[in-house]
Design a protein around this motif. Structure first.
Motif, PDB file in Angstrom:
ATOM      1  N   ARG A 284     -16.333  19.256  39.665  1.00 39.67           N
ATOM      2  CA  ARG A 284     -15.449  19.615  39.025  1.00 39.67           C
ATOM      3  C   ARG A 284     -15.182  20.965  39.310  1.00 39.67           C
ATOM      4  N   ALA A 285     -15.705  21.454  39.452  1.00 36.90           N
ATOM      5  CA  ALA A 285     -16.068  23.084  38.924  1.00 36.90           C
ATOM      6  C   ALA A 285     -15.990  23.003  40.558  1.00 36.90           C
ATOM      7  N   ASP A 286     -16.419  22.357  41.410  1.00 38.19           N
ATOM      8  CA  ASP A 286     -16.169  22.839  43.137  1.00 38.19           C
ATOM      9  C   ASP A 286     -14.356  22.857  43.092  1.00 38.19           C
ATOM     10  N   VAL A 287     -13.677  21.851  42.233  1.00 32.86           N
ATOM     11  CA  VAL A 287     -12.544  21.761  43.067  1.00 32.86           C
ATOM     12  C   VAL A 287     -11.921  22.695  42.247  1.00 32.86           C
ATOM     13  N   HIS A 288     -12.141  23.346  40.817  1.00 29.04           N
ATOM     14  CA  HIS A 288     -11.815  25.148  40.246  1.00 29.04           C
ATOM     15  C   HIS A 288     -11.876  25.991  41.644  1.00 29.04           C
ATOM     16  N   VAL A 289     -13.269  25.887  42.131  1.00 29.41           N
ATOM     17  CA  VAL A 289     -12.876  27.310  42.961  1.00 29.41           C
ATOM     18  C   VAL A 289     -11.871  26.892  44.255  1.00 29.41           C
ATOM     19  N   LEU A 290     -11.930  25.501  44.792  1.00 30.01           N
ATOM     20  CA  LEU A 290     -11.068  25.463  45.741  1.00 30.01           C
ATOM     21  C   LEU A 290      -9.627  25.362  45.561  1.00 30.01           C
ATOM     22  N   ALA A 291      -9.462  25.510  43.869  1.00 26.02           N
ATOM     23  CA  ALA A 291      -7.713  25.395  43.736  1.00 26.02           C
ATOM     24  C   ALA A 291      -7.575  27.424  43.312  1.00 26.02           C
ATOM     25  N   GLY A 292      -8.663  27.954  43.534  1.00 25.64           N
ATOM     26  CA  GLY A 292      -9.423  29.281  43.409  1.00 25.64           C
ATOM     27  C   GLY A 292      -8.865  29.646  41.843  1.00 25.64           C
ATOM     28  N   ASP A 293      -9.529  28.986  40.957  1.00 23.75           N
ATOM     29  CA  ASP A 293      -9.746  29.410  39.460  1.00 23.75           C
ATOM     30  C   ASP A 293     -10.958  29.211  39.427  1.00 23.75           C
ATOM     31  N   THR A 294     -11.924  30.326  39.694  1.00 25.98           N
ATOM     32  CA  THR A 294     -12.759  31.238  39.811  1.00 25.98           C
ATOM     33  C   THR A 294     -13.556  31.108  37.789  1.00 25.98           C
ATOM     34  N   ASP A 295     -12.583  31.491  36.959  1.00 25.49           N
ATOM     35  CA  ASP A 295     -13.182  31.339  35.842  1.00 25.49           C
ATOM     36  C   ASP A 295     -13.189  30.477  34.984  1.00 25.49           C
ATOM     37  N   ARG A 296     -12.724  29.445  35.459  1.00 25.77           N
ATOM     38  CA  ARG A 296     -13.421  27.590  35.076  1.00 25.77           C
ATOM     39  C   ARG A 296     -14.187  27.341  35.557  1.00 25.77           C
ATOM     40  N   ALA A 297     -14.458  27.702  37.243  1.00 26.76           N
ATOM     41  CA  ALA A 297     -15.332  27.671  37.652  1.00 26.76           C
ATOM     42  C   ALA A 297     -16.392  28.285  37.192  1.00 26.76           C
ATOM     43  N   ILE A 298     -17.068  29.441  37.073  1.00 28.93           N
ATOM     44  CA  ILE A 298     -18.031  29.818  36.118  1.00 28.93           C
ATOM     45  C   ILE A 298     -18.302  29.244  34.752  1.00 28.93           C
ATOM     46  N   ASP A 299     -17.312  29.086  33.917  1.00 27.88           N
ATOM     47  CA  ASP A 299     -17.891  28.589  32.808  1.00 27.88           C
ATOM     48  C   ASP A 299     -18.856  26.821  32.652  1.00 27.88           C
ATOM     49  N   MET A 300     -18.207  26.256  34.201  1.00 28.05           N
ATOM     50  CA  MET A 300     -19.227  24.356  33.947  1.00 28.05           C
ATOM     51  C   MET A 300     -19.447  24.931  35.166  1.00 28.05           C
ATOM     52  N   TYR A 301     -20.243  25.835  35.912  1.00 28.53           N
ATOM     53  CA  TYR A 301     -21.390  25.368  36.345  1.00 28.53           C
ATOM     54  C   TYR A 301     -22.281  26.476  35.646  1.00 28.53           C
ATOM     55  N   SER A 302     -21.843  27.426  34.238  1.00 26.66           N
ATOM     56  CA  SER A 302     -23.078  28.054  33.571  1.00 26.66           C
ATOM     57  C   SER A 302     -23.136  27.238  32.923  1.00 26.66           C
ATOM     58  N   GLY A 303     -22.423  26.062  32.241  1.00 29.40           N
ATOM     59  CA  GLY A 303     -22.495  25.024  31.037  1.00 29.40           C
ATOM     60  C   GLY A 303     -23.748  24.305  31.818  1.00 29.40           C
ATOM     61  N   LEU A 304     -23.576  23.865  33.117  1.00 26.56           N
ATOM     62  CA  LEU A 304     -24.585  23.167  33.597  1.00 26.56           C
ATOM     63  C   LEU A 304     -25.822  23.953  33.827  1.00 26.56           C
ATOM     64  N   LEU A 305     -26.389  24.829  33.168  1.00 26.25           N
ATOM     65  CA  LEU A 305     -27.897  25.734  33.637  1.00 26.25           C
ATOM     66  C   LEU A 305     -28.438  25.493  32.549  1.00 26.25           C
ATOM     67  N   THR A 306     -27.926  24.722  31.360  1.00 25.80           N
ATOM     68  CA  THR A 306     -29.292  23.608  30.741  1.00 25.80           C
ATOM     69  C   THR A 306     -29.736  22.752  30.975  1.00 25.80           C
ATOM     70  N   THR A 307     -28.798  21.962  31.930  1.00 25.32           N
ATOM     71  CA  THR A 307     -29.810  20.212  32.089  1.00 25.32           C
ATOM     72  C   THR A 307     -29.996  19.749  33.513  1.00 25.32           C
ATOM     73  N   PRO A 308     -30.738  18.936  33.942  1.00 25.07           N
ATOM     74  CA  PRO A 308     -31.651  19.006  34.784  1.00 25.07           C
ATOM     75  C   PRO A 308     -31.269  19.231  36.680  1.00 25.07           C
ATOM     76  N   SER A 309     -29.190  19.712  36.137  1.00 25.74           N
ATOM     77  CA  SER A 309     -28.718  19.874  37.509  1.00 25.74           C
ATOM     78  C   SER A 309     -28.704  21.813  37.879  1.00 25.74           C
ATOM     79  N   ALA A 310     -29.558  22.287  37.468  1.00 27.39           N
ATOM     80  CA  ALA A 310     -29.305  23.854  36.783  1.00 27.39           C
ATOM     81  C   ALA A 310     -29.543  24.134  38.341  1.00 27.39           C
ATOM     82  N   ARG A 311     -30.811  23.681  39.428  1.00 31.31           N
ATOM     83  CA  ARG A 311     -30.734  24.942  40.448  1.00 31.31           C
ATOM     84  C   ARG A 311     -29.086  24.431  41.039  1.00 31.31           C
TER      85      ARG A 311
END
Length: 343
Positions: A284-311
């Motif tokens: 979903r964050a990748d799609v935000h990037v593709l759509a040019g919505d980098t702010d929302r992408a950054i928020d979503m990626y940041s929210g995953l930094l405490t999960t097993p997918s952090a890297r």
């Protein structure tokens, strides 16, 4: 009630032991999931005896599982190169590099990537010189005369190797589908899609309809029949709304077709239902990037930094931050999340 609670409760130490047994049986993907579940349980629990030691063990075992998976993917890449399938090899190599920070493995993967690129260039040159780029006889997969001729293991063992990276619940189902299905799956993995489709139709008798529709959709998608592939994915979801692979296949098809709004809707359905929760959030964050919505992408990626997918999230977040000119923030992400094993 207390006895039942004890019987069905999750014990982190027992889960770590189970992960060890799975590792010994070479079920690396499933072992990693068990270790990740144990780690998550430990992080949310209080008063667990030896908690810190178990957390360290989980981290080490997750890295070990990822290392083993990386080795398997490199082996698969070598096999694909031997069959003249550099694109397939590249898929395995990119996955291998995402799984480990081991310098030797990554160096080996990079070397094979270079070979793949060279093979791809040679294939394109050959097709150009021969002037038959539209001729089906020039498709690389037709060069494969025996799907298992270069695999030094029995069919079912090779099949098990291929399906180990499926989601845990789907791995369990795929393990019970029989030798005919396994043969189809192995042939499809070698890009012999026409043969695989024939075998799939011959195998299907009415049971496991969601798997049949999903696999048919994947084959059709790879053959370039996007409309019928989409129909198959939606039929799979209709047959079993819990089939995570069908949901993922549909999402990837929509992303590939640049149908970003529909892809976003599909991924949000997956997120709300808890289907491949972390992977769907990453996409979903990748799609935000593709759509040019980098702010929302950054928020979503940041929210995953405490999960097993952090890297994986950190790698994507770093790239977006660099694109936005936020080099200091990108440098922090590299130091904090990409300096060591993040799986």
């Amino acid at each position: 009630m207390n006895i039942l609670k004890k019987l069905f409760s999750k014990n982190p130490a027992d889960m770590v032991a189970r992960g060890g047994r799975l590792m010994e049986e070479h079920h690396y993907y499933e072992a990693r999931r068990v270790y990740e579940d144990a780690r998550q349980l430990l992080l949310s629990a209080n008063g667990v005896q030896g908690k810190e030691e178990l957390l360290v063990t989980c981290e080490e075992r997750i890295c070990s599982a990822n290392h083993a998976l990386a080795e398997l993917n490199i082996s698969e890449a070598e096999s694909a190169l031997g069959r003249g399938l550099p694109d397939k090899a590249l898929e395995h190599l990119e996955l291998a590099k995402s799984l480990t920070d081991d310098a030797l493995l990554r160096e080996k993967a990079e070397g094979l990537v270079a070979l793949c690129c060279g093979s791809s260039d040679e294939q394109r040159e050959t097709v150009s010189v021969s002037g038959c780029s539209s001729c089906s006889s020039c498709v690389p997969e037709d060069l494969v005369t025996d799907d298992s001729s270069d695999v030094n293991m029995p069919l079912m063992e090779y099949y098990d190797l291929l399906i180990q990276q499926l989601p845990r619940e789907m791995y369990s189902r795929y393990s019970d589908l029989g030798e005919e299905f396994a043969s189809m799956y192995v042939i499809a993995s070698g890009n012999r899609y026409g043969d695989a489709l024939e075998l799939l139709e011959a195998w299907y008798t009415g049971s496991d309809r969601d798997i049949y529709c999903y696999e048919k959709g994947m084959i059709l998608f790879r053959l370039g029949h996007v409309d019928t592939a989409e129909t198959s994915f939606r039929d799979a979801i209709g047959a079993n709304a819990a089939n995570s692979l069908a949901h993922l296949g549909l999402a990837l098809l929509l992303i590939e077709g640049q149908r970003l709004h529909e892809a976003g809707q599909q991924l949000e359905i997956m997120m709300s239902a808890g289907i491949l929760a972390e992977q769907s959030r990453l996409l979903r964050a990748d799609v935000h990037v593709l759509a040019g919505d980098t702010d929302r992408a950054i928020d979503m990626y940041s929210g995953l930094l405490t999960t097993p997918s952090a890297r994986m999230a950190a790698e994507r977040l770093r790239d977006v931050l660099v694109q936005c000119g936020r080099s200091n923030d990108a440098a922090y992400i590299v130091r904090r999340y990409l300096g060591g094993c993040g799986h």
